[in-house]
Structure formats: C-alpha cells, structure tokens
Motif scaffolding. Structure first.
Motif, PDB file in Angstrom:
ATOM      1  N   ASN A 364      72.660  -6.135 -26.417  1.00 53.19           N
ATOM      2  CA  ASN A 364      71.536  -6.165 -27.365  1.00 53.19           C
ATOM      3  C   ASN A 364      70.321  -6.876 -26.782  1.00 53.19           C
ATOM      4  OD1 ASN A 364      72.601  -4.819 -29.653  1.00 53.19           O
ATOM      5  ND2 ASN A 364      73.726  -6.657 -30.278  1.00 53.19           N
ATOM      6  N   LEU A 365      70.567  -7.875 -25.945  1.00 56.51           N
ATOM      7  CA  LEU A 365      69.476  -8.703 -25.436  1.00 56.51           C
ATOM      8  C   LEU A 365      68.553  -7.941 -24.500  1.00 56.51           C
ATOM      9  CD1 LEU A 365      71.440 -12.016 -24.740  1.00 56.51           C
ATOM     10  CD2 LEU A 365      70.343 -11.241 -26.832  1.00 56.51           C
ATOM     11  N   PHE A 366      68.990  -6.789 -24.005  1.00 55.41           N
ATOM     12  CA  PHE A 366      68.117  -5.969 -23.164  1.00 55.41           C
ATOM     13  C   PHE A 366      67.085  -5.201 -23.982  1.00 55.41           C
ATOM     14  CE2 PHE A 366      71.753  -6.461 -20.290  1.00 55.41           C
ATOM     15  CZ  PHE A 366      71.107  -6.751 -19.098  1.00 55.41           C
ATOM     16  N   PHE A 367      67.276  -5.110 -25.295  1.00 53.68           N
ATOM     17  CA  PHE A 367      66.425  -4.237 -26.106  1.00 53.68           C
ATOM     18  C   PHE A 367      65.723  -4.950 -27.252  1.00 53.68           C
ATOM     19  CE2 PHE A 367      70.205  -1.935 -24.591  1.00 53.68           C
ATOM     20  CZ  PHE A 367      69.592  -1.017 -23.754  1.00 53.68           C
ATOM     21  N   ALA A 368      66.088  -6.185 -27.545  1.00 52.22           N
ATOM     22  CA  ALA A 368      65.472  -6.894 -28.672  1.00 52.22           C
ATOM     23  C   ALA A 368      65.582  -8.392 -28.434  1.00 52.22           C
ATOM     24  CB  ALA A 368      66.145  -6.510 -29.991  1.00 52.22           C
ATOM     25  N   ASN A 369      64.720  -9.139 -29.112  1.00 50.85           N
ATOM     26  CA  ASN A 369      64.736 -10.603 -29.018  1.00 50.85           C
ATOM     27  C   ASN A 369      65.541 -11.161 -30.192  1.00 50.85           C
ATOM     28  OD1 ASN A 369      61.585  -9.817 -28.021  1.00 50.85           O
ATOM     29  ND2 ASN A 369      62.794 -11.109 -26.669  1.00 50.85           N
ATOM     30  N   THR A 370      66.842 -10.998 -30.100  1.00 51.85           N
ATOM     31  CA  THR A 370      67.717 -11.391 -31.207  1.00 51.85           C
ATOM     32  C   THR A 370      68.181 -12.837 -31.140  1.00 51.85           C
ATOM     33  OG1 THR A 370      69.664 -10.581 -30.004  1.00 51.85           O
ATOM     34  CG2 THR A 370      68.551  -9.027 -31.464  1.00 51.85           C
ATOM     35  N   LEU A 371      68.088 -13.484 -29.984  1.00 50.51           N
ATOM     36  CA  LEU A 371      68.648 -14.828 -29.839  1.00 50.51           C
ATOM     37  C   LEU A 371      68.031 -15.834 -30.797  1.00 50.51           C
ATOM     38  CD1 LEU A 371      69.124 -15.362 -25.990  1.00 50.51           C
ATOM     39  CD2 LEU A 371      70.863 -14.939 -27.717  1.00 50.51           C
ATOM     40  N   SER A 372      66.756 -15.691 -31.090  1.00 49.80           N
ATOM     41  CA  SER A 372      66.074 -16.658 -31.955  1.00 49.80           C
ATOM     42  C   SER A 372      66.244 -16.350 -33.428  1.00 49.80           C
ATOM     43  CB  SER A 372      64.581 -16.702 -31.614  1.00 49.80           C
ATOM     44  OG  SER A 372      63.989 -15.425 -31.785  1.00 49.80           O
ATOM     45  N   ASN A 373      66.892 -15.229 -33.752  1.00 48.78           N
ATOM     46  CA  ASN A 373      67.122 -14.851 -35.147  1.00 48.78           C
ATOM     47  C   ASN A 373      68.579 -15.153 -35.479  1.00 48.78           C
ATOM     48  OD1 ASN A 373      67.755 -13.248 -37.548  1.00 48.78           O
ATOM     49  ND2 ASN A 373      65.777 -12.286 -37.239  1.00 48.78           N
ATOM     50  N   LEU A 374      68.807 -16.171 -36.288  1.00 52.22           N
ATOM     51  CA  LEU A 374      70.172 -16.610 -36.570  1.00 52.22           C
ATOM     52  C   LEU A 374      70.979 -15.542 -37.291  1.00 52.22           C
ATOM     53  CD1 LEU A 374      72.098 -18.999 -36.279  1.00 52.22           C
ATOM     54  CD2 LEU A 374      71.299 -19.830 -38.498  1.00 52.22           C
ATOM     55  N   THR A 375      70.329 -14.733 -38.118  1.00 51.47           N
ATOM     56  CA  THR A 375      71.053 -13.674 -38.826  1.00 51.47           C
ATOM     57  C   THR A 375      71.581 -12.636 -37.855  1.00 51.47           C
ATOM     58  OG1 THR A 375      69.628 -14.002 -40.754  1.00 51.47           O
ATOM     59  CG2 THR A 375      70.889 -11.956 -40.663  1.00 51.47           C
ATOM     60  N   ALA A 376      70.748 -12.225 -36.915  1.00 52.45           N
ATOM     61  CA  ALA A 376      71.152 -11.181 -35.972  1.00 52.45           C
ATOM     62  C   ALA A 376      72.068 -11.704 -34.881  1.00 52.45           C
ATOM     63  CB  ALA A 376      69.909 -10.541 -35.339  1.00 52.45           C
ATOM     64  N   SER A 377      71.964 -12.991 -34.521  1.00 53.16           N
ATOM     65  CA  SER A 377      72.721 -13.515 -33.381  1.00 53.16           C
ATOM     66  C   SER A 377      73.808 -14.498 -33.762  1.00 53.16           C
ATOM     67  CB  SER A 377      71.771 -14.200 -32.388  1.00 53.16           C
ATOM     68  OG  SER A 377      71.164 -15.339 -32.996  1.00 53.16           O
ATOM     69  N   GLY A 378      73.956 -14.806 -35.052  1.00 50.73           N
ATOM     70  CA  GLY A 378      74.972 -15.772 -35.455  1.00 50.73           C
ATOM     71  C   GLY A 378      76.373 -15.355 -35.023  1.00 50.73           C
ATOM     72  N   LEU A 379      76.695 -14.072 -35.191  1.00 48.02           N
ATOM     73  CA  LEU A 379      77.999 -13.579 -34.763  1.00 48.02           C
ATOM     74  C   LEU A 379      78.178 -13.741 -33.256  1.00 48.02           C
ATOM     75  CD1 LEU A 379      78.267 -10.252 -36.803  1.00 48.02           C
ATOM     76  CD2 LEU A 379      78.789 -12.578 -37.515  1.00 48.02           C
ATOM     77  N   PHE A 380      77.134 -13.473 -32.514  1.00 49.80           N
ATOM     78  CA  PHE A 380      77.193 -13.599 -31.056  1.00 49.80           C
ATOM     79  C   PHE A 380      77.492 -15.032 -30.650  1.00 49.80           C
ATOM     80  CE2 PHE A 380      74.829 -14.773 -27.190  1.00 49.80           C
ATOM     81  CZ  PHE A 380      75.461 -13.973 -26.258  1.00 49.80           C
ATOM     82  N   TRP A 381      76.805 -15.999 -31.258  1.00 50.70           N
ATOM     83  CA  TRP A 381      77.003 -17.394 -30.881  1.00 50.70           C
ATOM     84  C   TRP A 381      78.405 -17.870 -31.239  1.00 50.70           C
ATOM     85  CZ3 TRP A 381      73.846 -18.777 -27.431  1.00 50.70           C
ATOM     86  CH2 TRP A 381      72.483 -18.480 -27.481  1.00 50.70           C
ATOM     87  N   VAL A 382      78.900 -17.487 -32.416  1.00 48.58           N
ATOM     88  CA  VAL A 382      80.248 -17.908 -32.825  1.00 48.58           C
ATOM     89  C   VAL A 382      81.292 -17.309 -31.888  1.00 48.58           C
ATOM     90  CG1 VAL A 382      81.975 -17.758 -34.646  1.00 48.58           C
ATOM     91  CG2 VAL A 382      79.608 -18.280 -35.227  1.00 48.58           C
ATOM     92  N   CYS A 383      81.181 -16.022 -31.596  1.00 45.19           N
ATOM     93  CA  CYS A 383      82.148 -15.379 -30.687  1.00 45.19           C
ATOM     94  C   CYS A 383      82.076 -15.980 -29.288  1.00 45.19           C
ATOM     95  CB  CYS A 383      81.888 -13.874 -30.629  1.00 45.19           C
ATOM     96  SG  CYS A 383      82.210 -12.993 -32.179  1.00 45.19           S
ATOM     97  N   LEU A 384      80.864 -16.281 -28.822  1.00 47.09           N
ATOM     98  CA  LEU A 384      80.715 -16.915 -27.508  1.00 47.09           C
ATOM     99  C   LEU A 384      81.384 -18.285 -27.489  1.00 47.09           C
ATOM    100  CD1 LEU A 384      79.414 -16.919 -24.663  1.00 47.09           C
ATOM    101  CD2 LEU A 384      77.367 -17.916 -25.702  1.00 47.09           C
ATOM    102  N   GLY A 385      81.200 -19.066 -28.563  1.00 49.42           N
ATOM    103  CA  GLY A 385      81.821 -20.376 -28.622  1.00 49.42           C
ATOM    104  C   GLY A 385      83.342 -20.308 -28.626  1.00 49.42           C
ATOM    105  N   VAL A 386      83.905 -19.336 -29.355  1.00 48.72           N
ATOM    106  CA  VAL A 386      85.363 -19.204 -29.391  1.00 48.72           C
ATOM    107  C   VAL A 386      85.897 -18.778 -28.026  1.00 48.72           C
ATOM    108  CG1 VAL A 386      87.292 -17.991 -30.463  1.00 48.72           C
ATOM    109  CG2 VAL A 386      85.361 -18.715 -31.857  1.00 48.72           C
ATOM    110  N   LEU A 387      85.181 -17.899 -27.336  1.00 48.98           N
ATOM    111  CA  LEU A 387      85.596 -17.528 -25.981  1.00 48.98           C
ATOM    112  C   LEU A 387      85.590 -18.737 -25.055  1.00 48.98           C
ATOM    113  CD1 LEU A 387      84.003 -14.063 -25.078  1.00 48.98           C
ATOM    114  CD2 LEU A 387      86.417 -14.647 -25.266  1.00 48.98           C
ATOM    115  N   LEU A 388      84.557 -19.553 -25.146  1.00 48.63           N
ATOM    116  CA  LEU A 388      84.500 -20.765 -24.326  1.00 48.63           C
ATOM    117  C   LEU A 388      85.609 -21.737 -24.713  1.00 48.63           C
ATOM    118  CD1 LEU A 388      80.637 -21.392 -24.255  1.00 48.63           C
ATOM    119  CD2 LEU A 388      82.058 -20.425 -22.437  1.00 48.63           C
TER     120      LEU A 388
END
Length: 410
Positions: A364-388
């Motif tokens: 997604n990050l290649f096509f939109a600036n979603t990192l700064s939008n918590l609604t669009a990227s919240g799932l990404f951050w949680v999944c990344l944290g669980v993987l770590l």
C-alpha cells in the motif's frame, strides 16, 4: 435483569457517564489482562475517523501497554534478552520524524505526525509483549468484513467510488487489502475455508473502491499468504504464475481492468499516473539534495505546488519516498530495516496471516500515504508489532535454551 436495565438507563440518559464507566471497566480488565488490549486495538483504530471518540480507546490502550512493558522490563532479570534492535530502530525513526518537523509547518502536520508516532509506538510496544498471532489475525479479518458490509449498506460514493470507515476510496481499499491478505492466510493456516467468506465481503468492497493500488496490494498479500513458508522453487513458480495470470486477465479478458478503473476514462488514468510519476521524481530529487534531515515533515505538498514540473498541492503518494524526502534517508533505512526483519524471519504457521497482512500493508505504501492515517494503517502497525513480538519471543527462547544447555554442560 436489574443490571441490564441500569446499564440501559445510564447509556440512554447519561451517555458520557456510560462512556466513563465503560472506559474505567476496560482499564481495570486491561490492567489485569494486558494481552487483551492488542486485539482490541484493531477495531478501535479502524473506527478513529468515523468515530473520533475511538481515539480515546487507542490512547488508553497504548498507555496501558507502555506501563505493562515498563513493569515487565524492571521485573526481568536480563534486560538484554528483552531489548531487541527493531524497537530501537522504531524509536530512532520517531526521533528523526520529530526532529524533521521543525519550525512552523503546514495545516494538518501535527495530526499527521501524531498519527504516525502513535503507530510507531504501538508497533514498538507490542513487540515486547507475548505474541497472539492467530487471535489478532481473526480480529483483523472480522473487522475488515464488518467495515466492508457497513460501507456497502451505507452506500457512500464519491465520484462513483465507494468510501467507508470515514476514509476515501484509496485509503479504504488499502485498509481492506490488509484484511483480505489476513483472511487468506487464516484459511491456509487453520485449514478452514469459512475464512474466505469475510474475504469475499472485503473483495466485493475493494472492487467498488476502484483503487488500483488496493488491487495490487491485495494481490501481493494473497500471493504471500499462499506461498510463504513453501520451498523456494514453489515460491518462484507461484509468483511467476500469479504474474502471468494477472497480466492475461488485464490484457486479454479485461474484466479486472474494468472493475478497477470503474467509470474513469483512459485520459483521466493517464493524467493521474503522470502526475504521480512527476511527484515521485520530485521526491527522489529532494531526497538526494537533502539526505540527512530532509526538507521537514509534511512540507512536500508546498514544494510540489511551487515546482514548475507539478504546480499542484499534493503529497508524494508513496510513503517510502515521503520518509526519504521529508525526514531524510536515515528515516527510510530505519523503517525498511524493521519491515525486512518482520517479513523475513522464519516464522511458524501461526504468523503466516500477519506476514501476509504486513506484506499487503507495505505494498500500500507505494501508492498512498497511509502511514500517517491511523484508521488506514492501524491494522498494519498492530500486525507489524505482533510479528516483531514473535521474532523476539523466538530469539528469547533460543537464548534461554542455549543458556540452559551451557549450565547443564558445566
């Protein structure tokens, strides 16, 4: 019955009191069982745009997680086992973002920066907790299906493209792409075809967003969900087959292209692509001219509006380039290091859905600036944290096993 009547009365007559009591109960339960907070952050983060009060739940959950991690760190006998370099990289990235946000910024910079910093903090803190990959994956899949169904029922369209969860089409499609990847990974990991039902709901909504980036991210997530963990020859053959099938569908049969672009004409699509390409070129030039600290967080749109090649107040539409241009090359390297670590470590079958989710989120990050939008990227951050967290627990287990073997040997 009496308790139910009392709760109903308070909720109807005193909604703020009901919210406060519910929040206090949630804090008490979360303090006793902090592991329950991580899955609950998935629906809360998804609702932050449509329901601003959900921000309070995210902040409270993050605060409890921080307290839990600090308490466990002081209780740990060997702090080195607890501390890994991915959380350090996330902390340094947050510091680089704060430093780059110097001076007076454009409107909306503070909200963008806070959304990104909260995401980084969630990923770093969750990385210290015991992983619950399948639980988080189930919640992500169900949350995406609920969001897709609600968006379909509401029927909110902007320029003929479906919006949902308070997000416009591209961002809503990016959110659902993560959920599709997670659902396919769950179906494979648990060998349950029933998980494809919520996946179908999300796919139906993605088609109606007419987002090209969301379709590509969905395809990447599905390919990773189906091929991750298999032998290298299977991965190469599967990726090649998926690429050929996708190209044939678009070029020959063409139903996918019609579904993705919707009513937009070829001229509109060409202009849109050219503008994004020019923005990418400008971001690369800026990153080369300002490699250390960048031009300042959230200042690219102002530079783009003044540049003769663009002349449009717009963002980079690529978060990798945004990090490099606005916060410096070091910020991009730190983020890529954490991302590669989460995706490349040898995870078990339980982490497969989250690996697919993070892969779709990275696409997604290649096509939109979603990192700064918590609604669009919240799932990404949680999944990344669980993987770590899974990688950290695996390394801690290796260290403990090695230490035990050494003691037995002596």
């Amino acid at each position: 019955m009496a308790a139910g009547a009392l709760v109903a009365y308070i909720a109807l007559r005193q909604p703020l009191l009901a919210l406060g009591l519910g929040l206090a109960l949630a804090v008490a339960v979360a303090a006793m069982r902090p592991g329950m907070i991580v899955p609950s952050l998935v629906p809360l983060s998804t609702a932050t745009t449509a329901y601003p009060l959900a921000h309070i739940g995210v902040y409270v959950g993050a605060a409890i997680l921080i307290v839990t991690v600090v308490r466990r760190a002081f209780a740990a006998r060997d702090a080195r086992v607890r501390l890994g370099w991915p959380p350090v990289c996330l902390t340094l990235l947050a510091a680089a973002l704060v430093v780059s946000a110097r001076g007076d910024g454009p409107p909306g910079r503070d909200s963008d920066l806070s959304g990104l910093l909260i995401g980084l903090m969630l990923a770093a803190v969750i990385g210290f907790l015991p992983p619950r990959p399948l639980t988080v994956a189930r919640v992500v899949t169900v949350t995406g299906a609920v969001a897709a169904v609600l968006a379909t029922v509401d029927g909110v369209y902007v320029s003929g493209r479906m919006s949902g969860a308070g997000l416009l089409a591209n961002y809503f499609g990016a959110l659902l792409a993560i959920c599709v990847a997670t659902g396919v990974g769950l179906a494979r990991a648990e060998r349950r075809v029933a998980w494809l039902i919520p996946v179908a709901c999300c796919l139906a909504a993605i088609v109606q967003t007419h987002s090209r980036g969301a379709v590509v991210a969905t395809a990447v997530g599905i390919v990773v969900a189906l091929l991750a963990g298999r032998p290298a020859r299977w991965q190469i053959a599967g990726a090649a087959l998926a690429g050929v099938a996708g190209l044939a569908t678009v070029r020959v049969a063409n139903p996918l292209a019609d579904a993705v672009v919707g009513s937009r004409s070829a001229t509109q699509l060409t202009i849109n692509s050219e503008v994004r390409l020019q923005a990418a070129r400008l971001a690369v030039d800026i990153a080369q001219d300002h490699p250390l600290l960048g031009i300042g967080y959230a200042t690219f749109p102002r530079i783009a509006a003044a540049d003769p090649r663009l002349g449009i107040y717009m963002n980079t539409h690529n978060d990798f380039l945004r990090l490099a241009a606005e916060s410096g090359a070091a910020a991009l390297v730190l983020f890529l290091a954490v991302l590669a670590t989460a995706l490349c470590w040898r995870a078990g079958a339980g982490f497969l859905p989250l690996r697919a989710a993070v892969a779709a989120g990275a696409a997604n990050l290649f096509f939109a600036n979603t990192l700064s939008n918590l609604t669009a990227s919240g799932l990404f951050w949680v999944c990344l944290g669980v993987l770590l967290a899974g990688r950290g627990s695996d390394r801690r287990a290796d260290i403990e096993e090695t230490t035990t073997d050494a003691r037995l040997h002596h």
